[in-house]
Enzyme design. Structure first.
Site, PDB file in Angstrom:
ATOM      1  N   HIS A  14       0.817  -1.217   0.000  1.00 16.99           N
ATOM      2  CA  HIS A  14       0.000   0.000   0.000  1.00 16.99           C
ATOM      3  C   HIS A  14       0.855   1.274   0.000  1.00 16.99           C
ATOM      4  CE1 HIS A  14       0.405  -0.063   4.548  1.00 16.99           C
ATOM      5  NE2 HIS A  14       0.455   1.245   4.342  1.00 16.99           N
ATOM      6  N   ASP A  44       0.171  -7.512   1.417  1.00 21.22           N
ATOM      7  CA  ASP A  44       0.639  -6.128   1.590  1.00 21.22           C
ATOM      8  C   ASP A  44       2.166  -6.046   1.619  1.00 21.22           C
ATOM      9  OD1 ASP A  44       0.275  -3.418   1.706  1.00 21.22           O
ATOM     10  OD2 ASP A  44      -0.033  -3.337   3.878  1.00 21.22           O
ATOM     11  N   SER A 124       4.683   2.146   8.161  1.00 22.69           N
ATOM     12  CA  SER A 124       4.348   1.089   7.206  1.00 22.69           C
ATOM     13  C   SER A 124       5.567   0.661   6.402  1.00 22.69           C
ATOM     14  CB  SER A 124       3.260   1.570   6.247  1.00 22.69           C
ATOM     15  OG  SER A 124       2.040   1.761   6.912  1.00 22.69           O
TER      16      SER A 124
END
Length: 291
Positions: A14, A44, A124
Site C-alpha cells: 500500500h 501487503d 508502514s
C-alpha cells in the site's frame, strides 16, 4: 528495509500502490531513485530496488517468526510523521491474527503478528525486530478509532515475507493457492443448531463454481433452521481438519495455506457431512485477482 546486497528493499504494497517510481532516502540523507520490482496486495508486501549501490546498503537478517511468543520484546523501526529512523519498543501481544488485505478485498492476511509497540502513519513497511536485531515482521497497520497509535499494531510475519519476496523479485508477483469457499466459524449456538458436540470447525456456506472446492464435491449450506427465533444455516460440510491438522476456525485453514501450500499442491480436508466423517482431496489453483 534493505533485503539483500543487490539493493532490493522490502516495504508495504500500500506504500507504493499506483506509484510508477520511488525514491529511497538513507540515514545519511542521500536519496536514490528506485524501481518497483513487484507487489502482492494479498499480503501487503512490495519490493523495490535502488538503481545504484548506496554506501549504507546493509541488508537486515531475516528471523524465524514461527519462534515468536506472546510477551516477547520487539522493536519497530520506521518514519512516523516524517521522523526518520524512529524506534519504538513493546511486546508481541498476539499471534495468528487475521487482517483484511485491503478495505475492498474479500481476502484476509493470515498469521499476522499483533504488537503494542507504537506504530503510526509512516511506520508502514518498516521492520519489526526481535532482541537479536532480526526481522520478524513487516509493520503494516494499526487498529484505531482515531487513525493514530492506540496500542494495537500489526505486522506481516517474516516467514510470510521469506516465502513471498523471492517470487516478487523473480516474477513481480506471487500466486496464492485458493480453495474457493466462504462460510463461518462454529460457535456454541451454531453447534447446537447443527447437533455438534463441540463448538469448533468451519461451516461451508457457499462454494464458488469451478473452484477446487467445487470440483472436489464440497457442499455449501442447503437451507436454514430457526431456533429460539434465530435463523441458522444448515446442511453444509463442516471442515474439522486440513492435512490431518485440527481446524478450530477459518484462521487455521488460512494459516496452513500460507505457511505450507502452493499453487498445484494437493490438500486433504477432513469434513463432517450429515454427521459422517470423510476425507476430501482437492488440487489448489491460483487465487483469482478479481474476487
Amino acid at each position: 528495509f534493505v533485503y539483500d546486497n543487490p539493493g532490493h528493499i522490502i516495504t508495504n504494497a500500500h506504500v507504493v500502490d499506483d506509484a510508477s517510481k520511488a525514491t529511497v532516502t538513507f540515514l545519511d540523507g542521500i536519496q536514490y531513485d528506485a524501481e518497483i520490482i513487484g507487489k502482492d496486495k494479498f499480503t501487503d508486501i512490495a519490493v523495490i530496488k535502488v538503481n545504484e549501490k548506496p554506501r549504507l546498503l546493509h541488508p537486515l537478517q531475516m528471523g524465524d517468526s514461527s519462534h515468536l511468543h506472546v510477551g516477547e520484546q520487539v522493536a519497530a523501526i520506521g518514519n512516523p510523521f516524517g521522523l526518520s529512523g524512529s524506534m519504538t519498543a513493546g511486546i508481541v501481544s498476539g499471534l495468528g491474527r487475521l487482517m483484511a488485505a485491503s478495505p475492498d478485498s474479500a481476502f484476509s492476511i493470515p498469521d499476522v503478528i499483533q504488537t503494542d509497540a507504537a506504530i503510526n502513519s509512516g511506520n508502514s513497511g518498516g521492520p519489526l525486530l526481535n532482541m537479536k536485531g532480526e526481522v520478524v515482521g513487516i509493520n503494516t497497520a494499526i487498529q484505531s478509532a482515531t487513525g493514530v497509535f492506540a496500542g494495537v499494531g500489526f505486522a506481516v510475519p517474516s516467514n510470510t515475507a521469506i516465502k513471498i519476496v523471492p517470487s516478487l523479485i523473480e516474477d513481480g508477483e506471487y500466486h496464492h493457492p485458493w480453495i474457493g469457499i466462504s462460510g463461518r466459524d462454529i460457535d456454541p449456538d451454531l453447534a447446537r443448531a447443527l447437533n455438534l458436540n463441540e463448538a469448533k470447525g468451519f461451516l461451508v456456506i457457499t462454494v464458488v463454481d469451478g473452484s477446487p472446492a467445487h470440483k472436489a464435491g464440497l457442499k455449501g449450506v442447503s437451507g436454514t433452521q430457526v431456533i429460539d427465533g434465530q435463523e441458522y444455516p444448515v446442511g453444509g460440510d463442516i471442515i474439522i481438519s486440513v492435512d490431518d491438522k485440527e481446524v478450530r476456525k477459518i484462521s487455521d485453514i488460512l494459516i496452513h495455506l500460507q505457511r505450507e501450500k502452493s499453487v498445484g499442491d494437493v490438500m486433504s480436508l477432513g469434513i463432517l457431512r450429515d454427521g459422517e466423517f470423510m476425507h476430501i482431496s482437492l488440487e489448489l489453483v491460483e487465487r483469482p485477482a478479481d474476487l
